[in-house]
Write an enzyme that holds these catalytic residues in place. Structure first.
Site, PDB file in Angstrom:
ATOM      1  N   HIS A  37       0.826  -1.070  -0.164  1.00  0.00           N
ATOM      2  CA  HIS A  37      -0.014  -0.126   0.082  1.00  0.00           C
ATOM      3  C   HIS A  37       0.930   1.300  -0.047  1.00  0.00           C
ATOM      4  O   HIS A  37       1.173   1.772   1.155  1.00  0.00           O
ATOM      5  CB  HIS A  37      -0.899  -0.058   1.167  1.00  0.00           C
ATOM      6  CG  HIS A  37      -2.025   1.087   1.325  1.00  0.00           C
ATOM      7  ND1 HIS A  37      -3.096   0.701   1.890  1.00  0.00           N
ATOM      8  CD2 HIS A  37      -2.120   2.141   0.555  1.00  0.00           C
ATOM      9  CE1 HIS A  37      -3.774   2.138   1.805  1.00  0.00           C
ATOM     10  NE2 HIS A  37      -3.087   3.008   1.063  1.00  0.00           N
ATOM     11  N   HIS A  82       1.096   4.702  -2.630  1.00  0.00           N
ATOM     12  CA  HIS A  82       0.698   5.553  -3.822  1.00  0.00           C
ATOM     13  C   HIS A  82       1.971   6.190  -4.408  1.00  0.00           C
ATOM     14  O   HIS A  82       2.531   6.959  -3.814  1.00  0.00           O
ATOM     15  CB  HIS A  82      -0.297   6.589  -3.443  1.00  0.00           C
ATOM     16  CG  HIS A  82      -1.665   6.062  -2.824  1.00  0.00           C
ATOM     17  ND1 HIS A  82      -2.578   5.751  -3.626  1.00  0.00           N
ATOM     18  CD2 HIS A  82      -1.694   5.599  -1.539  1.00  0.00           C
ATOM     19  CE1 HIS A  82      -3.597   5.310  -2.622  1.00  0.00           C
ATOM     20  NE2 HIS A  82      -3.172   4.986  -1.704  1.00  0.00           N
ATOM     21  N   GLU A 115     -11.154   3.126   5.966  1.00  0.00           N
ATOM     22  CA  GLU A 115     -10.383   4.103   6.667  1.00  0.00           C
ATOM     23  C   GLU A 115     -11.250   5.216   7.211  1.00  0.00           C
ATOM     24  O   GLU A 115     -11.403   5.159   8.465  1.00  0.00           O
ATOM     25  CB  GLU A 115      -9.380   4.719   5.332  1.00  0.00           C
ATOM     26  CG  GLU A 115      -8.305   5.814   5.734  1.00  0.00           C
ATOM     27  CD  GLU A 115      -7.676   6.320   4.524  1.00  0.00           C
ATOM     28  OE1 GLU A 115      -8.265   6.473   3.476  1.00  0.00           O
ATOM     29  OE2 GLU A 115      -6.618   6.998   4.694  1.00  0.00           O
ATOM     30  N   ASP A 127       1.430   7.138   1.624  1.00  0.00           N
ATOM     31  CA  ASP A 127       1.954   8.379   0.969  1.00  0.00           C
ATOM     32  C   ASP A 127       3.150   9.040   1.729  1.00  0.00           C
ATOM     33  O   ASP A 127       2.983  10.081   2.443  1.00  0.00           O
ATOM     34  CB  ASP A 127       0.811   9.433   0.874  1.00  0.00           C
ATOM     35  CG  ASP A 127      -0.413   9.015   0.199  1.00  0.00           C
ATOM     36  OD1 ASP A 127      -0.316   8.881  -0.891  1.00  0.00           O
ATOM     37  OD2 ASP A 127      -1.256   8.726   0.692  1.00  0.00           O
TER      38      ASP A 127
END
Ligand code: HPA
Ligand code: ZN
Length: 329
Positions: free
Chosen positions: A10, A12, A194, A273
């Site tokens: 996971h 991005h 989330e 991120d």
């Protein structure tokens, strides 16, 4: 912690764009950023929720214009990941945000996949690329981008995911797009639970055929769902530092990862991120180890869950299991 061989499921790619790199790319492409300097850009990273982050994240994406930019972005991530002990990665990218600015899918996928190939050759990091649909752009836009991806991304895109603003955009809206992705031989994952409720996780499993759930921390609100996720060994790609930055949890000490592990859920640790949330994957491992007092066996469990939850070929999984066993013993 860098010694533990890791699988990251996971992350991005656009979320790995460090402010210094964003400024360099902005200069290269003649695109201005709304900050005086890279330092000021980093200082502006204070978020109150997912939406407040996404606004900043999409704006920074405007500096990404050419195939070379996507290569450089991906390569910078891979070099950083290698130093964290990442051995296999399944990164996300968000094509819609680039297509909307007139960048071609060919430039995006070409740059990313060339860097991933080079990463396999020179860093020994294997990968599977996942294209995410922006749920707030709706199903018709997702269907269009899927058509382009099937044509341009053949052999280079391994799966589809669902990200961006969650609440108000339940997974079921994308059932038909995901059905077509499955028919095209693509894997399926989805962000769910989330900011959105546990029911979005159930919805992602039932209507999208999601093989993994990204985040999924809200599953603990629904004991029946927890039993199902444990029984079916559904991998949950938890991102601890992201959850604190976006106020999904107040403090790392309150993070539900400990309870998720204790419940027998197939959780793993990821960075989401990293350029925005204060750390890459090894930083996330370190943060939960210290805040939740995880022992070395639990760290190995987290790393193993990521191997098992990955879309790597069985032979590659076997190599990764052996590498992990070598440091665990
Ligand atoms: N959630 C949803 N969408 C995203 C995220 C996230 O954490 N990061 C990048 N796009
Ligand atoms: Zn994410």
């Amino acid at each position: 912690m860098a010694r533990v061989p890791k699988v990251e499921l996971h992350v991005h790619l656009e979320g790995t764009l460090e402010p210094e790199h964003a400024f360099a790319l902005g200069q290269r492409n003649g695109v201005a950023l709304p900050y005086a300097s890279a330092g000021q850009m980093r200082d502006a990273y204070r978020f109150s929720d997912l939406r407040s982050f996404l606004d900043v994240y999409y704006r920074a994406c405007s500096v990404l214009a050419t195939e070379r930019d996507f290569f450089d972005l991906t390569w910078a991530y891979l070099e950083r990941a290698a130093s964290d002990g990442v051995r296999h990665v399944e990164p996300f990218f968000d094509p819609q945000t680039h297509l909307a600015r007139g960048v071609s899918m060919k430039a995006v996928v070409g740059g990313i996949s060339a860097a991933l190939e080079e990463g396999r050759g020179s860093l020994g990091i294997s990968s599977r690329l996942i294209m995410c649909f922006l749920r707030d752009e709706g199903a018709a836009s997702a269907a269009e981008v899927l058509d382009v991806a099937i044509e341009v991304g053949r052999g280079r895109i391994a799966g589809v995911g669902l990200d961006s603003a969650e609440v108000g955009f339940p997974p079921g809206l994308f059932a038909e797009v995901f059905r077509r992705a499955r028919t095209a031989g693509l894997h399926r994952v989805a962000h769910a639970g989330e900011e959105g409720p546990a029911s979005y996780i159930t919805d992602a499993l039932d209507t999208l055929g999601a093989e993994r759930i990204d985040h999924g921390v809200r599953c603990l609100d629904d004991p029946d769902l927890v039993r199902r996720l444990v029984r079916d060994r559904v991998c949950l790609t938890v991102c601890p530092k992201s959850n604190v930055s976006l106020r999904v949890v107040d403090r790392m000490e309150d993070h539900p990862l400990r309870r998720m592990l204790d419940a027998g859920l197939a959780v793993c640790v990821n960075s989401d991120d990293p350029a925005y949330f204060g750390g890459y994957v090894a930083d996330n491992y370190r943060a939960v180890c210290s805040a939740l007092d995880l022992d070395p066996d639990e760290v190995v469990t987290l790393a193993r869950n990521a191997i098992e939850g990955s879309f790597a070929e069985e032979a590659r999984k076997e190599e990764l299991r052996r590498e992990l066993a070598a440091v665990a013993s």
